[in-house]
Design a protein around this motif. Structure first.
Motif, PDB file in Angstrom:
ATOM      1  N   ASP A 103       0.847  -1.194   0.000  1.00 52.11           N
ATOM      2  CA  ASP A 103       0.000   0.000   0.000  1.00 52.11           C
ATOM      3  C   ASP A 103       0.880   1.241   0.000  1.00 52.11           C
ATOM      4  OD1 ASP A 103      -1.822   1.789   2.502  1.00 52.11           O
ATOM      5  OD2 ASP A 103      -2.117   1.829   0.322  1.00 52.11           O
ATOM      6  N   TYR A 104       0.989   1.893  -1.140  1.00 47.49           N
ATOM      7  CA  TYR A 104       1.831   3.078  -1.249  1.00 47.49           C
ATOM      8  C   TYR A 104       1.100   4.348  -0.806  1.00 47.49           C
ATOM      9  CZ  TYR A 104       4.836  -0.107  -3.774  1.00 47.49           C
ATOM     10  OH  TYR A 104       5.624  -1.169  -4.114  1.00 47.49           O
ATOM     11  N   THR A 105      -0.202   4.220  -0.483  1.00 49.25           N
ATOM     12  CA  THR A 105      -0.950   5.383   0.014  1.00 49.25           C
ATOM     13  C   THR A 105      -0.809   5.551   1.515  1.00 49.25           C
ATOM     14  OG1 THR A 105      -3.014   4.192   0.437  1.00 49.25           O
ATOM     15  CG2 THR A 105      -2.641   4.963  -1.814  1.00 49.25           C
ATOM     16  N   ASN A 106      -0.268   4.529   2.185  1.00 47.12           N
ATOM     17  CA  ASN A 106      -0.092   4.553   3.642  1.00 47.12           C
ATOM     18  C   ASN A 106      -1.408   4.765   4.385  1.00 47.12           C
ATOM     19  OD1 ASN A 106       2.701   4.341   3.259  1.00 47.12           O
ATOM     20  ND2 ASN A 106       2.856   6.551   3.004  1.00 47.12           N
ATOM     21  N   SER A 107      -2.510   4.317   3.815  1.00 48.19           N
ATOM     22  CA  SER A 107      -3.800   4.582   4.441  1.00 48.19           C
ATOM     23  C   SER A 107      -4.648   3.335   4.653  1.00 48.19           C
ATOM     24  CB  SER A 107      -4.599   5.569   3.584  1.00 48.19           C
ATOM     25  OG  SER A 107      -4.881   4.999   2.316  1.00 48.19           O
ATOM     26  N   PHE A 108      -4.238   2.209   4.087  1.00 46.86           N
ATOM     27  CA  PHE A 108      -5.099   1.034   4.152  1.00 46.86           C
ATOM     28  C   PHE A 108      -4.936   0.290   5.465  1.00 46.86           C
ATOM     29  CE2 PHE A 108      -7.688  -2.361   2.841  1.00 46.86           C
ATOM     30  CZ  PHE A 108      -7.087  -3.536   3.231  1.00 46.86           C
ATOM     31  N   TRP A 109      -6.054  -0.108   6.019  1.00 49.33           N
ATOM     32  CA  TRP A 109      -6.069  -1.007   7.168  1.00 49.33           C
ATOM     33  C   TRP A 109      -7.341  -1.829   7.095  1.00 49.33           C
ATOM     34  CZ3 TRP A 109     -10.006  -1.071  10.731  1.00 49.33           C
ATOM     35  CH2 TRP A 109     -10.881   0.020  10.691  1.00 49.33           C
ATOM     36  N   SER A 110      -7.364  -2.966   7.760  1.00 41.12           N
ATOM     37  CA  SER A 110      -8.559  -3.799   7.740  1.00 41.12           C
ATOM     38  C   SER A 110      -8.484  -4.830   8.848  1.00 41.12           C
ATOM     39  CB  SER A 110      -8.689  -4.506   6.384  1.00 41.12           C
ATOM     40  OG  SER A 110      -9.767  -5.428   6.404  1.00 41.12           O
ATOM     41  N   LEU A 111      -9.643  -5.149   9.418  1.00 43.83           N
ATOM     42  CA  LEU A 111      -9.779  -6.250  10.360  1.00 43.83           C
ATOM     43  C   LEU A 111     -10.559  -7.398   9.737  1.00 43.83           C
ATOM     44  CD1 LEU A 111     -10.498  -4.349  13.707  1.00 43.83           C
ATOM     45  CD2 LEU A 111      -8.315  -5.179  12.811  1.00 43.83           C
ATOM     46  N   ASP A 112     -10.688  -7.373   8.406  1.00 43.57           N
ATOM     47  CA  ASP A 112     -11.402  -8.421   7.680  1.00 43.57           C
ATOM     48  C   ASP A 112     -10.372  -9.388   7.106  1.00 43.57           C
ATOM     49  OD1 ASP A 112     -14.025  -8.364   5.119  1.00 43.57           O
ATOM     50  OD2 ASP A 112     -12.821 -10.009   5.931  1.00 43.57           O
ATOM     51  N   ALA A 113     -10.437 -10.630   7.497  1.00 37.92           N
ATOM     52  CA  ALA A 113      -9.460 -11.622   7.050  1.00 37.92           C
ATOM     53  C   ALA A 113      -9.456 -11.787   5.530  1.00 37.92           C
ATOM     54  CB  ALA A 113      -9.723 -12.964   7.721  1.00 37.92           C
ATOM     55  N   HIS A 114     -10.575 -11.488   4.876  1.00 39.38           N
ATOM     56  CA  HIS A 114     -10.646 -11.648   3.422  1.00 39.38           C
ATOM     57  C   HIS A 114      -9.753 -10.656   2.682  1.00 39.38           C
ATOM     58  CE1 HIS A 114     -14.460 -13.556   4.746  1.00 39.38           C
ATOM     59  NE2 HIS A 114     -14.141 -14.433   3.822  1.00 39.38           N
ATOM     60  N   ASP A 115      -9.321  -9.618   3.377  1.00 41.36           N
ATOM     61  CA  ASP A 115      -8.440  -8.617   2.749  1.00 41.36           C
ATOM     62  C   ASP A 115      -6.974  -9.020   2.802  1.00 41.36           C
ATOM     63  OD1 ASP A 115     -10.515  -5.943   4.000  1.00 41.36           O
ATOM     64  OD2 ASP A 115     -10.473  -6.850   2.000  1.00 41.36           O
ATOM     65  N   TYR A 116      -6.680 -10.160   3.408  1.00 46.23           N
ATOM     66  CA  TYR A 116      -5.296 -10.575   3.613  1.00 46.23           C
ATOM     67  C   TYR A 116      -5.003 -11.859   2.854  1.00 46.23           C
ATOM     68  CZ  TYR A 116      -5.108  -7.019   7.213  1.00 46.23           C
ATOM     69  OH  TYR A 116      -5.147  -5.816   7.880  1.00 46.23           O
ATOM     70  N   ASP A 117      -3.803 -11.922   2.278  1.00 42.33           N
ATOM     71  CA  ASP A 117      -3.431 -13.068   1.448  1.00 42.33           C
ATOM     72  C   ASP A 117      -2.218 -13.823   1.986  1.00 42.33           C
ATOM     73  OD1 ASP A 117      -4.395 -10.653  -0.553  1.00 42.33           O
ATOM     74  OD2 ASP A 117      -5.175 -12.630  -1.131  1.00 42.33           O
ATOM     75  N   TYR A 118      -1.329 -13.142   2.671  1.00 38.67           N
ATOM     76  CA  TYR A 118      -0.155 -13.790   3.243  1.00 38.67           C
ATOM     77  C   TYR A 118      -0.404 -13.989   4.736  1.00 38.67           C
ATOM     78  CZ  TYR A 118       1.989 -12.143  -1.072  1.00 38.67           C
ATOM     79  OH  TYR A 118       2.266 -11.893  -2.391  1.00 38.67           O
ATOM     80  N   TRP A 119      -0.177 -15.208   5.199  1.00 38.30           N
ATOM     81  CA  TRP A 119      -0.461 -15.555   6.587  1.00 38.30           C
ATOM     82  C   TRP A 119       0.723 -16.276   7.194  1.00 38.30           C
ATOM     83  CZ3 TRP A 119      -4.986 -14.288   9.143  1.00 38.30           C
ATOM     84  CH2 TRP A 119      -6.009 -13.761   8.357  1.00 38.30           C
ATOM     85  N   GLY A 120       0.978 -15.992   8.476  1.00 41.06           N
ATOM     86  CA  GLY A 120       1.912 -16.800   9.216  1.00 41.06           C
ATOM     87  C   GLY A 120       1.291 -18.130   9.595  1.00 41.06           C
ATOM     88  N   GLN A 121       2.080 -18.967  10.247  1.00 37.76           N
ATOM     89  CA  GLN A 121       1.600 -20.312  10.595  1.00 37.76           C
ATOM     90  C   GLN A 121       0.734 -20.306  11.837  1.00 37.76           C
ATOM     91  OE1 GLN A 121       4.521 -19.108  11.415  1.00 37.76           O
ATOM     92  NE2 GLN A 121       4.874 -19.748  13.541  1.00 37.76           N
ATOM     93  N   GLY A 122       0.753 -19.211  12.575  1.00 35.99           N
ATOM     94  CA  GLY A 122      -0.035 -19.103  13.789  1.00 35.99           C
ATOM     95  C   GLY A 122       0.751 -19.529  15.019  1.00 35.99           C
ATOM     96  N   ILE A 123       0.380 -18.949  16.157  1.00 32.79           N
ATOM     97  CA  ILE A 123       1.042 -19.288  17.413  1.00 32.79           C
ATOM     98  C   ILE A 123       0.009 -19.288  18.535  1.00 32.79           C
ATOM     99  CG2 ILE A 123       1.702 -16.913  18.013  1.00 32.79           C
ATOM    100  CD1 ILE A 123       4.438 -18.265  18.851  1.00 32.79           C
ATOM    101  N   GLN A 124       0.126 -20.263  19.422  1.00 33.55           N
ATOM    102  CA  GLN A 124      -0.864 -20.444  20.486  1.00 33.55           C
ATOM    103  C   GLN A 124      -0.608 -19.472  21.635  1.00 33.55           C
ATOM    104  OE1 GLN A 124      -3.552 -22.756  20.626  1.00 33.55           O
ATOM    105  NE2 GLN A 124      -4.112 -21.545  22.431  1.00 33.55           N
ATOM    106  N   VAL A 125      -1.687 -18.839  22.081  1.00 31.11           N
ATOM    107  CA  VAL A 125      -1.687 -18.049  23.313  1.00 31.11           C
ATOM    108  C   VAL A 125      -2.758 -18.639  24.211  1.00 31.11           C
ATOM    109  CG1 VAL A 125      -2.189 -15.800  24.333  1.00 31.11           C
ATOM    110  CG2 VAL A 125      -0.841 -15.947  22.224  1.00 31.11           C
ATOM    111  N   THR A 126      -2.370 -19.040  25.405  1.00 32.24           N
ATOM    112  CA  THR A 126      -3.299 -19.623  26.368  1.00 32.24           C
ATOM    113  C   THR A 126      -3.265 -18.804  27.647  1.00 32.24           C
ATOM    114  OG1 THR A 126      -2.937 -21.838  25.464  1.00 32.24           O
ATOM    115  CG2 THR A 126      -3.937 -21.691  27.647  1.00 32.24           C
ATOM    116  N   VAL A 127      -4.425 -18.326  28.051  1.00 30.15           N
ATOM    117  CA  VAL A 127      -4.547 -17.533  29.279  1.00 30.15           C
ATOM    118  C   VAL A 127      -5.319 -18.375  30.282  1.00 30.15           C
ATOM    119  CG1 VAL A 127      -5.269 -15.360  30.305  1.00 30.15           C
ATOM    120  CG2 VAL A 127      -4.595 -15.444  27.884  1.00 30.15           C
ATOM    121  N   SER A 128      -4.628 -18.819  31.302  1.00 27.77           N
ATOM    122  CA  SER A 128      -5.242 -19.741  32.257  1.00 27.77           C
ATOM    123  C   SER A 128      -4.455 -19.713  33.552  1.00 27.77           C
ATOM    124  CB  SER A 128      -5.264 -21.160  31.687  1.00 27.77           C
ATOM    125  OG  SER A 128      -5.750 -22.070  32.648  1.00 27.77           O
ATOM    126  N   SER A 129      -5.172 -19.943  34.653  1.00 28.31           N
ATOM    127  CA  SER A 129      -4.512 -20.058  35.946  1.00 28.31           C
ATOM    128  C   SER A 129      -4.249 -21.521  36.284  1.00 28.31           C
ATOM    129  CB  SER A 129      -5.350 -19.399  37.037  1.00 28.31           C
ATOM    130  OG  SER A 129      -6.661 -19.937  37.041  1.00 28.31           O
TER     131      SER A 129
END
Length: 129
Positions: A103-129
């Motif tokens: 994005d050369y306009t420096n203005s794009f953002w999104s919280l919609d997963a459909h707007d994203y094409d490159y993904w990491g493998q994911g990492i687990q976060v567990t919040v527990s006592s």
């Protein structure tokens, strides 16, 4: 094309903090919007936060606003998600992602997963006592 690798997840007690990192390899990282998403078992993938390219404007889901902070260090090809006051409901696999095109306009953002094409493998976060 970008390749993304997350790190920094783990087990933390409620009220604790974690920092996730997303290291990118590829061309022109500083022109890519970065998003953080999470997916809990049995739930859809949820947009957590997004940061625009060079200007670094930041955006958050209501569920994490005031507790999570997204940032980026373009010199290190790395984006971060600082998570504080963690709750059991934050337990999920966390992913960083980037759209197909820079994005050369420096203005794009999104919280919609459909707007994203490159993904990491994911990492687990567990919040527990």
């Amino acid at each position: 094309q970008l390749q993304l690798v997350e790190s920094g997840g783990g087990l933390v007690e409620p009220g604790g903090s974690l920092r996730l990192s997303c290291v990118a390899s590829g061309y022109a990282f500083d022109y890519y919007t970065i998003g953080w998403f999470r997916q809990a078992p049995g739930k859809e993938r949820e947009g957590v936060s997004s940061i625009s390219s060079r200007s670094g404007n930041t955006f958050y889901a209501d569920s994490v606003k005031g507790r999570f902070t997204i940032s980026r260090d373009n010199g290190k090809n790395t984006a971060y998600l600082d998570m504080h006051s963690l709750k059991p409901d934050d337990t999920a696999v966390y992913f960083c992602a980037a759209p197909r095109d820079p994005d050369y306009t420096n203005s794009f953002w999104s919280l919609d997963a459909h707007d994203y094409d490159y993904w990491g493998q994911g990492i687990q976060v567990t919040v527990s006592s």
